[in-house]
Design an enzyme around this catalytic site. Structure first.
Site, mmCIF file in Angstrom:
data_model
loop_
_atom_site.group_PDB
_atom_site.id
_atom_site.type_symbol
_atom_site.label_atom_id
_atom_site.label_comp_id
_atom_site.label_asym_id
_atom_site.label_seq_id
_atom_site.Cartn_x
_atom_site.Cartn_y
_atom_site.Cartn_z
ATOM 1 N N ALA A 63 -49.550 -4.669 -57.660
ATOM 2 C CA ALA A 63 -49.796 -5.480 -58.849
ATOM 3 C C ALA A 63 -51.282 -5.786 -58.927
ATOM 4 O O ALA A 63 -51.937 -5.964 -57.888
ATOM 5 C CB ALA A 63 -48.999 -6.778 -58.757
ATOM 6 N N GLY A 108 -46.889 -3.507 -54.786
ATOM 7 C CA GLY A 108 -46.102 -3.006 -55.911
ATOM 8 C C GLY A 108 -46.093 -1.486 -55.993
ATOM 9 O O GLY A 108 -45.167 -0.899 -56.558
ATOM 10 N N GLU A 111 -43.392 -0.427 -53.930
ATOM 11 C CA GLU A 111 -42.137 -0.795 -54.603
ATOM 12 C C GLU A 111 -41.782 0.183 -55.724
ATOM 13 O O GLU A 111 -40.602 0.459 -55.957
ATOM 14 C CB GLU A 111 -42.248 -2.234 -55.121
ATOM 15 C CG GLU A 111 -42.318 -3.217 -53.953
ATOM 16 C CD GLU A 111 -42.659 -4.626 -54.364
ATOM 17 O OE1 GLU A 111 -43.771 -4.840 -54.893
ATOM 18 O OE2 GLU A 111 -41.821 -5.516 -54.166
ATOM 19 N N GLU A 131 -48.585 -8.040 -49.221
ATOM 20 C CA GLU A 131 -48.491 -9.298 -49.981
ATOM 21 C C GLU A 131 -48.677 -10.528 -49.099
ATOM 22 O O GLU A 131 -49.336 -11.489 -49.496
ATOM 23 C CB GLU A 131 -47.133 -9.389 -50.707
ATOM 24 C CG GLU A 131 -47.035 -8.501 -51.942
ATOM 25 C CD GLU A 131 -46.491 -7.117 -51.670
ATOM 26 O OE1 GLU A 131 -46.548 -6.666 -50.497
ATOM 27 O OE2 GLU A 131 -46.008 -6.466 -52.611
HETATM 28 N N1 CAA Z 1 -55.475 -5.410 -57.983
HETATM 29 C C1 CAA Z 1 -56.650 -5.366 -58.661
HETATM 30 N N2 CAA Z 1 -57.682 -4.567 -58.336
HETATM 31 C C2 CAA Z 1 -57.487 -3.763 -57.273
HETATM 32 C C3 CAA Z 1 -56.307 -3.755 -56.517
HETATM 33 C C4 CAA Z 1 -55.263 -4.633 -56.924
HETATM 34 N N3 CAA Z 1 -54.059 -4.655 -56.296
HETATM 35 N N4 CAA Z 1 -56.441 -2.872 -55.496
HETATM 36 C C5 CAA Z 1 -57.679 -2.339 -55.633
HETATM 37 N N5 CAA Z 1 -58.317 -2.870 -56.696
HETATM 38 C C6 CAA Z 1 -59.670 -2.575 -57.179
HETATM 39 C C7 CAA Z 1 -60.722 -3.284 -56.340
HETATM 40 O O1 CAA Z 1 -60.875 -4.633 -56.756
HETATM 41 C C8 CAA Z 1 -61.937 -2.418 -56.618
HETATM 42 O O2 CAA Z 1 -62.444 -2.774 -57.885
HETATM 43 P P1 CAA Z 1 -64.049 -3.010 -58.085
HETATM 44 O O3 CAA Z 1 -64.644 -1.640 -57.804
HETATM 45 O O4 CAA Z 1 -64.158 -3.430 -59.513
HETATM 46 O O5 CAA Z 1 -64.455 -4.025 -57.081
HETATM 47 C C9 CAA Z 1 -61.350 -1.018 -56.761
HETATM 48 O O6 CAA Z 1 -59.948 -1.197 -57.025
HETATM 49 C C10 CAA Z 1 -61.480 -0.183 -55.488
HETATM 50 O O7 CAA Z 1 -60.903 -0.939 -54.426
HETATM 51 P P2 CAA Z 1 -61.689 -1.266 -53.062
HETATM 52 O O8 CAA Z 1 -63.164 -1.338 -53.312
HETATM 53 O O9 CAA Z 1 -61.032 -2.467 -52.425
HETATM 54 O O10 CAA Z 1 -61.379 0.062 -52.233
HETATM 55 P P3 CAA Z 1 -61.233 0.218 -50.649
HETATM 56 O O11 CAA Z 1 -61.126 1.678 -50.397
HETATM 57 O O12 CAA Z 1 -62.289 -0.551 -49.951
HETATM 58 O O13 CAA Z 1 -59.822 -0.484 -50.283
HETATM 59 C C11 CAA Z 1 -57.488 -0.944 -50.557
HETATM 60 C C12 CAA Z 1 -58.643 0.080 -50.757
HETATM 61 C C13 CAA Z 1 -57.226 -1.138 -49.081
HETATM 62 C C14 CAA Z 1 -56.249 -0.353 -51.244
HETATM 63 C C15 CAA Z 1 -57.897 -2.280 -51.200
HETATM 64 O O14 CAA Z 1 -58.328 -2.042 -52.529
HETATM 65 C C16 CAA Z 1 -56.786 -3.280 -51.243
HETATM 66 O O15 CAA Z 1 -56.480 -3.891 -50.234
HETATM 67 N N6 CAA Z 1 -56.179 -3.515 -52.438
HETATM 68 C C17 CAA Z 1 -55.189 -4.529 -52.629
HETATM 69 C C18 CAA Z 1 -53.837 -4.069 -52.112
HETATM 70 C C19 CAA Z 1 -52.834 -5.198 -52.240
HETATM 71 O O16 CAA Z 1 -52.990 -6.263 -51.695
HETATM 72 N N7 CAA Z 1 -51.743 -4.940 -52.991
HETATM 73 C C20 CAA Z 1 -50.703 -5.909 -53.226
HETATM 74 C C21 CAA Z 1 -50.911 -6.575 -54.552
HETATM 75 S S1 CAA Z 1 -49.734 -7.871 -54.842
HETATM 76 C C22 CAA Z 1 -48.308 -7.057 -55.287
HETATM 77 O O17 CAA Z 1 -48.261 -5.848 -55.393
HETATM 78 C C23 CAA Z 1 -47.139 -7.971 -55.550
HETATM 79 C C24 CAA Z 1 -45.886 -7.317 -55.939
HETATM 80 O O18 CAA Z 1 -44.977 -7.148 -55.156
HETATM 81 C C25 CAA Z 1 -45.642 -6.896 -57.310
#
Ligand code: CAA
Length: 257
Positions: A63, A108, A111, A131
């Site tokens: 998400a 997500g 998921e 999460e």
């Molecule tokens: N939401 C919004 N933006 C996201 C994102 C997310 N889930 N995941 C990545 N992005 C964005 C980053 O903010 C970044 O944007 P900017 O360039 O504008 O800063 C871009 O994508 C590239 O990401 P990173 O610079 O972080 O890339 P990385 O290679 O260093 O890391 C990653 C990759 C480990 C996947 C890291 O991006 C990350 O941890 N993302 C979040 C993953 C996460 O926590 N997902 C769960 C979300 S909550 C959910 O999903 C609830 C549910 O059950 C529905």
């Protein structure tokens, strides 16, 4: 468009198209995903769907933390219906779905893959439920589907630590069907889709429905459901065609009727 939706013969190809955000699902993407899947479900020419992500880094990073999570926080308590139905929650879909997992499938994103029936993974893919690291729990089914797909202790490992696993481990624990080179993910998913398209489409849908609904039933009730669906499938033209083709030593020409 946040979702690229293409029709290739009997196959629907749905690509989450926000590579700059690692294909995270914002509200617009969730709406377009819903619209694409509803069209796929209704279109009689389409038999199998493939969901994949744009680019070579992520299938979907979950998400969108900036946009979707605040929206869910605001709406979930009073207006859960504000979230468009998807196969993760609420959208009933008996046509088969294949996840072509070209990169990270996190939160997500995992998921979405879990809501598909088959999972084809790139050897560079990673899988996780991060999460809890955000002070959150999964909201699109991972707490329920993960322990139904992989052993409970591995589900607990993913859900409680938030740490990801690699594609080989995902294969070893039965989370994915196969692991292939990154450039072969989509072509392999299409090959599997074509293989399913050789079968009677109504039988395929009935088999999926029997598995999905039966997994929430007692064995006795599940067997009754199987019987009812078997009787329905035997009443179709496709059953007559499939059995006639076998006896006449020819390829069946299924019509989804
Ligand atoms: N939401 C919004 N933006 C996201 C994102 C997310 N889930 N995941 C990545 N992005 C964005 C980053 O903010 C970044 O944007 P900017 O360039 O504008 O800063 C871009 O994508 C590239 O990401 P990173 O610079 O972080 O890339 P990385 O290679 O260093 O890391 C990653 C990759 C480990 C996947 C890291 O991006 C990350 O941890 N993302 C979040 C993953 C996460 O926590 N997902 C769960 C979300 S909550 C959910 O999903 C609830 C549910 O059950 C529905």
């Amino acid at each position: 468009m946040a979702i690229d939706y293409q029709k290739e013969g009997k196959i629907a190809l749905i690509t989450i198209n926000r590579p700059e955000a690692l294909n995270a699902i914002n509200i617009q993407t969730a709406r377009e995903l819903h619209d694409a899947l509803v069209d796929f479900r209704a279109d009689p020419e389409l038999w199998v769907g493939i969901i994949t992500g744009a680019g070579d880094r992520a299938f979907c990073a979950g998400a969108d933390i900036r946009d979707m999570l605040p929206f869910l926080k605001e709406n979930l308590p009073q207006r859960p219906w504000a979230m468009p139905d998807t196969p993760m929650r609420g959208l009933e879909l008996w046509k088969p779905l294949i996840a072509a997992i070209n990169g990270a499938a996190l939160g997500g994103g995992l998921e979405i893959a879990l809501a598909c029936d088959l999972r084809i993974a790139s050897e560079k893919a990673r899988f996780g439920s991060p999460e809890v690291l955000l002070g959150l729990i999964p909201g699109w089914g991972a707490t329920q589907r993960l322990p139904r797909v992989i052993p409970m202790c591995k589900a607990a490992e993913l859900l409680l630590t938030g740490r990801p696993i690699d594609a080989q481990e995902a294969y070893r624990i039965g989370l994915v069907n196969t692991v292939v080179a990154p450039e072969a993910v989509l072509s392999t998913a299409k090959e599997w889709a074509e293989a399913i398209c050789q079968a009677g489409p109504l039988a395929v849908r009935a088999a999926k429905e029997a598995m999905a609904r039966g997994s929430n039933m007692t064995l006795e009730d599940g067997l009754k459901l199987e019987n009812a669906l078997e009787a329905y499938v035997m009443s179709t033209e496709d059953f007559t065609e499939g059995t006639s083709a076998f006896l006449e030593k020819r390829k069946p020409d299924f019509k989804a009727r």
